[in-house]
Design an enzyme around this catalytic site. Structure first.
Site, PDB file in Angstrom:
ATOM      1  N   LYS A  58       1.003  -1.345  -0.006  1.00 15.84           N
ATOM      2  CA  LYS A  58      -0.042   0.033   0.023  1.00 15.84           C
ATOM      3  C   LYS A  58       0.998   1.290  -0.007  1.00 15.84           C
ATOM      4  O   LYS A  58       0.772   2.087  -0.918  1.00 15.84           O
ATOM      5  CB  LYS A  58      -0.855   0.052   1.189  1.00 15.84           C
ATOM      6  N   ASN A  59       2.009   1.449   0.822  1.00 18.79           N
ATOM      7  CA  ASN A  59       2.660   2.370   0.938  1.00 18.79           C
ATOM      8  C   ASN A  59       3.649   2.787  -0.146  1.00 18.79           C
ATOM      9  O   ASN A  59       4.202   3.714  -0.269  1.00 18.79           O
ATOM     10  CB  ASN A  59       3.423   2.609   2.358  1.00 18.79           C
ATOM     11  N   ARG A  77      -5.427  10.006   4.046  1.00 22.61           N
ATOM     12  CA  ARG A  77      -4.544  11.059   4.585  1.00 22.61           C
ATOM     13  C   ARG A  77      -3.519  11.191   3.554  1.00 22.61           C
ATOM     14  O   ARG A  77      -2.923  12.123   3.505  1.00 22.61           O
ATOM     15  CB  ARG A  77      -4.193  10.634   5.944  1.00 22.61           C
ATOM     16  N   CYS A 103      -7.253  12.540  12.969  1.00 20.16           N
ATOM     17  CA  CYS A 103      -6.215  12.655  14.105  1.00 20.16           C
ATOM     18  C   CYS A 103      -6.064  11.100  14.575  1.00 20.16           C
ATOM     19  O   CYS A 103      -5.681  10.964  15.774  1.00 20.16           O
ATOM     20  CB  CYS A 103      -6.189  13.357  15.029  1.00 20.16           C
ATOM     21  N   ARG A 162      -0.480  15.025  12.350  1.00 17.99           N
ATOM     22  CA  ARG A 162       0.182  14.798  11.346  1.00 17.99           C
ATOM     23  C   ARG A 162       0.538  15.951  10.377  1.00 17.99           C
ATOM     24  O   ARG A 162      -0.262  16.139   9.593  1.00 17.99           O
ATOM     25  CB  ARG A 162      -0.289  13.518  10.433  1.00 17.99           C
ATOM     26  N   PRO A 163       1.339  16.807  11.040  1.00 16.09           N
ATOM     27  CA  PRO A 163       1.506  17.921  10.465  1.00 16.09           C
ATOM     28  C   PRO A 163       2.169  17.951   8.977  1.00 16.09           C
ATOM     29  O   PRO A 163       2.712  16.744   8.765  1.00 16.09           O
ATOM     30  CB  PRO A 163       2.536  18.811  11.369  1.00 16.09           C
ATOM     31  N   ILE A 164       2.018  19.049   8.224  1.00 19.46           N
ATOM     32  CA  ILE A 164       2.797  18.926   6.812  1.00 19.46           C
ATOM     33  C   ILE A 164       3.796  20.006   6.644  1.00 19.46           C
ATOM     34  O   ILE A 164       4.172  20.427   5.554  1.00 19.46           O
ATOM     35  CB  ILE A 164       1.655  18.992   5.733  1.00 19.46           C
ATOM     36  N   ASP A 165       4.042  20.496   7.811  1.00 25.10           N
ATOM     37  CA  ASP A 165       5.228  21.773   7.614  1.00 25.10           C
ATOM     38  C   ASP A 165       6.455  21.514   6.768  1.00 25.10           C
ATOM     39  O   ASP A 165       6.887  22.049   6.148  1.00 25.10           O
ATOM     40  CB  ASP A 165       5.524  22.166   8.945  1.00 25.10           C
ATOM     41  N   ASP A 212       4.669   0.620  11.938  1.00 19.95           N
ATOM     42  CA  ASP A 212       3.518  -0.029  11.600  1.00 19.95           C
ATOM     43  C   ASP A 212       3.225  -1.354  11.899  1.00 19.95           C
ATOM     44  O   ASP A 212       2.165  -1.771  11.763  1.00 19.95           O
ATOM     45  CB  ASP A 212       3.452   0.239   9.723  1.00 19.95           C
ATOM     46  N   ILE A 255       7.640   7.421  16.544  1.00 15.41           N
ATOM     47  CA  ILE A 255       7.341   8.119  15.324  1.00 15.41           C
ATOM     48  C   ILE A 255       6.050   8.885  15.366  1.00 15.41           C
ATOM     49  O   ILE A 255       5.848   9.997  15.210  1.00 15.41           O
ATOM     50  CB  ILE A 255       7.219   6.874  13.994  1.00 15.41           C
ATOM     51  N   ARG A 312      -8.556  -0.493   4.032  1.00 13.72           N
ATOM     52  CA  ARG A 312      -7.760   0.698   3.307  1.00 13.72           C
ATOM     53  C   ARG A 312      -6.363  -0.125   3.243  1.00 13.72           C
ATOM     54  O   ARG A 312      -5.790   0.253   2.445  1.00 13.72           O
ATOM     55  CB  ARG A 312      -7.681   1.871   4.547  1.00 13.72           C
TER      56      ARG A 312
HETATM   57  N1  EPU Z   1       5.813  15.023  10.437  1.00 15.38           N
HETATM   58  C1  EPU Z   1       5.950  16.187  10.604  1.00 15.38           C
HETATM   59  N2  EPU Z   1       5.766  17.335   9.928  1.00 15.38           N
HETATM   60  C2  EPU Z   1       5.535  16.963   8.402  1.00 15.38           C
HETATM   61  C3  EPU Z   1       5.815  15.345   8.105  1.00 15.38           C
HETATM   62  C4  EPU Z   1       5.852  14.491   9.144  1.00 15.38           C
HETATM   63  O1  EPU Z   1       5.842  16.566  12.021  1.00 15.38           O
HETATM   64  O2  EPU Z   1       5.646  17.543   7.416  1.00 15.38           O
HETATM   65  C5  EPU Z   1       5.879  13.955  11.699  1.00 15.38           C
HETATM   66  C6  EPU Z   1       4.545  13.179  11.740  1.00 15.38           C
HETATM   67  O3  EPU Z   1       3.576  13.906  12.533  1.00 15.38           O
HETATM   68  C7  EPU Z   1       5.239  11.893  12.404  1.00 15.38           C
HETATM   69  C8  EPU Z   1       6.520  11.720  11.804  1.00 15.38           C
HETATM   70  O4  EPU Z   1       6.993  12.909  11.214  1.00 15.38           O
HETATM   71  O5  EPU Z   1       5.152  12.030  13.497  1.00 15.38           O
HETATM   72  C9  EPU Z   1       6.755  10.476  10.542  1.00 15.38           C
HETATM   73  O6  EPU Z   1       5.762  10.984   9.668  1.00 15.38           O
HETATM   74  P1  EPU Z   1       6.132  10.447   8.156  1.00 15.38           P
HETATM   75  O7  EPU Z   1       6.031  11.725   7.398  1.00 15.38           O
HETATM   76  O8  EPU Z   1       7.554   9.777   7.879  1.00 15.38           O
HETATM   77  O9  EPU Z   1       4.996   9.462   7.925  1.00 15.38           O
HETATM   78  P2  EPU Z   1       3.942   9.601   6.772  1.00 15.38           P
HETATM   79  O10 EPU Z   1       4.729   9.822   5.317  1.00 15.38           O
HETATM   80  O11 EPU Z   1       2.612  10.681   7.050  1.00 15.38           O
HETATM   81  C10 EPU Z   1       4.070   6.947   6.132  1.00 15.38           C
HETATM   82  C11 EPU Z   1       3.227   5.863   5.914  1.00 15.38           C
HETATM   83  C12 EPU Z   1       2.794   5.463   7.340  1.00 15.38           C
HETATM   84  C13 EPU Z   1       3.728   4.926   8.071  1.00 15.38           C
HETATM   85  C14 EPU Z   1       4.893   6.323   8.279  1.00 15.38           C
HETATM   86  C15 EPU Z   1       6.329   5.994   9.168  1.00 15.38           C
HETATM   87  C16 EPU Z   1       2.284   6.204   3.822  1.00 15.38           C
HETATM   88  C17 EPU Z   1       1.159   6.369   2.968  1.00 15.38           C
HETATM   89  N3  EPU Z   1       2.118   6.135   4.936  1.00 15.38           N
HETATM   90  O12 EPU Z   1       3.395   8.160   6.799  1.00 15.38           O
HETATM   91  O13 EPU Z   1       1.866   4.471   7.226  1.00 15.38           O
HETATM   92  O14 EPU Z   1       3.624   4.832   9.564  1.00 15.38           O
HETATM   93  O15 EPU Z   1       5.145   6.476   6.854  1.00 15.38           O
HETATM   94  O16 EPU Z   1       6.816   4.987   8.397  1.00 15.38           O
HETATM   95  O17 EPU Z   1       3.533   5.762   3.188  1.00 15.38           O
HETATM   96  C18 EPU Z   1       0.145   2.701   7.825  1.00 15.38           C
HETATM   97  O18 EPU Z   1       0.459   2.045   6.789  1.00 15.38           O
HETATM   98  O19 EPU Z   1      -0.781   2.437   8.590  1.00 15.38           O
HETATM   99  C19 EPU Z   1       0.942   4.152   7.916  1.00 15.38           C
HETATM  100  C20 EPU Z   1       0.292   4.830   8.872  1.00 15.38           C
END
Ligand code: EPU
Length: 419
Positions: A22-23, A92, A116, A121-124, A308, A330, A400
């Site tokens: 999926k990811n 998301r 949430c 899960r910020p996108i900064d 995960d 994480i 999902r």
């Molecule tokens: N974060 C920030 N700011 C940002 C982006 C991330 O503070 O701009 C923080 C997040 O809030 C979190 C940490 O950084 O605390 C890690 O987030 P990351 O961006 O690495 O995760 P993601 O891209 O949102 C992907 C997977 C998740 C998996 C994580 C970590 C996908 C679609 N999702 O999420 O998968 O847990 O990486 O490996 O690839 C799942 O499959 O159940 C799942 C949640």
């Protein structure tokens, strides 16, 4: 609202072929929007998140069809640059489309992905990186507007404060068609990022260093179509292995990415399960009572223990002999499954980012509700190991990420039905 009725107590046994990841497929679908030519994505898991991604692509003007386990994406009619709010809310990871849309169209409008489930899960980091590549970003009424003057992003040197998977993917997606070179320092090293890069290289992109901490991308004018086999889903693999460890039995996973699963397998092995690997197969036998894990299980970016897989391993350790300790590093709120497991008789205490799991002799069935994808899978694993019947609601979360979940579990001898 559909539910799973699960009757525990049966040993699991059999073989299964792992679904595509999926990811991996989600960012790859976003990448198919770039350039010209059709992308044929084989080993595509049929998941609700994949269908949401295909609706986003459709809304942008791409053709996306599914046949024989493949997704076929043709971006030649793509002209849109907006993601509607309801699609942003549905999934998301819709944020992943930002980099690709900006790379192709030079502008993109979307909203903050909602909910949430796992804490904030910020996108900064995503937005800061897009700004460095030339985007002007503003927001109004919950919508975010990104525009690049001149329509084409430029390369940049980006130092991520944390190796975010999504931010790394978004930067790659924007950088492959940008003007000049982009360097990502402290990039995420997850195998799914390597899969995305390998797909993009087949299409003509110039990317080096993926899998390491520094990725270098040289922007190109054109990307062509290609065929790609999506990598196996290491988290689905971890789930079915944990489930068998918890319920007892033996399983052969075929089409498994053994090396990429090593951080998980090396921990699972400490429970006393027999695990053998060969090429793309993993064999697991769980006989006597599992042993607790002595060392603290710390979730970390790859190649650390994957966040995960935390919930599903916890379900197995809930019935182990002794106490195991998890540390979730994480996400802020990734222990929501523990209430349901405790309702089933587990003894789990959460103290901030730490969860202490004191193994109990057995679990019992209960009425429980899945609150997120991996937590839901953990509840199903616990239900299969429990005595009696569990009614698990909220299973749209499980749909999902797990293809044909109940068929897979039934094939292994688990008693599960969807009502
Ligand atoms: N974060 C920030 N700011 C940002 C982006 C991330 O503070 O701009 C923080 C997040 O809030 C979190 C940490 O950084 O605390 C890690 O987030 P990351 O961006 O690495 O995760 P993601 O891209 O949102 C992907 C997977 C998740 C998996 C994580 C970590 C996908 C679609 N999702 O999420 O998968 O847990 O990486 O490996 O690839 C799942 O499959 O159940 C799942 C949640």
């Amino acid at each position: 609202m559909q539910k799973f009725i699960i009757t525990g107590g049966s040993r699991l046994s059999g073989e299964l072929t792992l679904q595509g990841s999926k990811n991996s497929i989600l960012p790859i679908m976003a990448a198919a929007l770039l350039g010209e030519g059709r992308s044929v994505l084989r080993n595509c898991p049929m998941l609700t998140d994949v269908f949401s991604a295909s609706r986003i692509l459709g809304g942008l003007g791409c053709r996306c069809t599914f046949s024989d386990g493949a997704a076929v994406i043709d971006p030649c009619g793509a002209s849109g640059s907006e993601i509607p709010e309801e699609l942003m809310r549905e999934m998301r990871s819709s944020i992943m489309f930002m980099g690709a849309i900006l790379g192709r169209m030079g502008e993109c409008t979307f909203s903050v992905p909602g909910g949430c489930e796992l804490g904030p899960r910020p996108i900064d980091m995503h937005l800061a990186a897009m700004r460095k590549m030339g985007a002007d970003i503003s927001d109004s009424g919950g919508r975010i507007y990104c525009r690049i003057a001149g329509g084409r992003a430029h390369g940049a040197k980006i130092n991520l404060p944390f190796p975010s998977v999504g931010a790394t993917e978004n930067i790659i997606l924007c950088a492959v068609c940008a003007d000049g070179e982009t360097i990502i320092n402290n990039a995420a090293r997850e195998p799914e990022i390597c899969d995305l890069c390998s797909f993009l290289r087949k299409r003509g992109a110039e990317i080096k260093g993926d899998g390491g901490g520094t990725i270098v991308i040289c922007g190109t004018e054109k990307l062509r179509g290609c065929e790609h086999i999506v990598m196996p889903d290491r988290i689905a693999g971890a789930t079915y292995l944990s489930m068998t460890a918890a319920a007892g039995g033996e399983i052969i996973l075929k089409n498994a990415c053994v090396a990429e699963m090593e951080p998980f397998l090396s921990v699972l092995e400490q429970t006393g399960c027999r695990i053998y690997t060969a090429e793309n197969r993993i064999y697991l036998r769980s006989g006597a009572r599992l042993r607790a894990i002595r060392e603290r299980i710390r979730t970390m970016p790859h190649p650390g223990f994957p966040t995960d897989a935390q919930a599903v391993l916890m379900a197995a350790l809930a019935v182990a002999d002794g106490a195991s300790v998890f540390e979730e590093n994480i996400f802020d709120c990734r222990y929501r499954h523990t209430d349901a497991l405790n309702k089933m008789g587990a003894d789990i205490e959460v103290l901030g980012k730490v969860a202490v799991v004191r193994g109990v002799a057995g679990l019992h069935g209960a009425d429980i509700n899945a609150t997120d994808l991996r937590g839901g899978a953990a509840m199903a694993a616990a239900a299969l190991a429990a005595e009696g019947t569990t009614c698990l609601s909220g299973i749209s979360h499980i749909d999902r990420g797990y293809e044909k979940f109940e068929e897979t579990v039934s094939c292994l001898g688990g008693k599960i039905r969807r009502v």
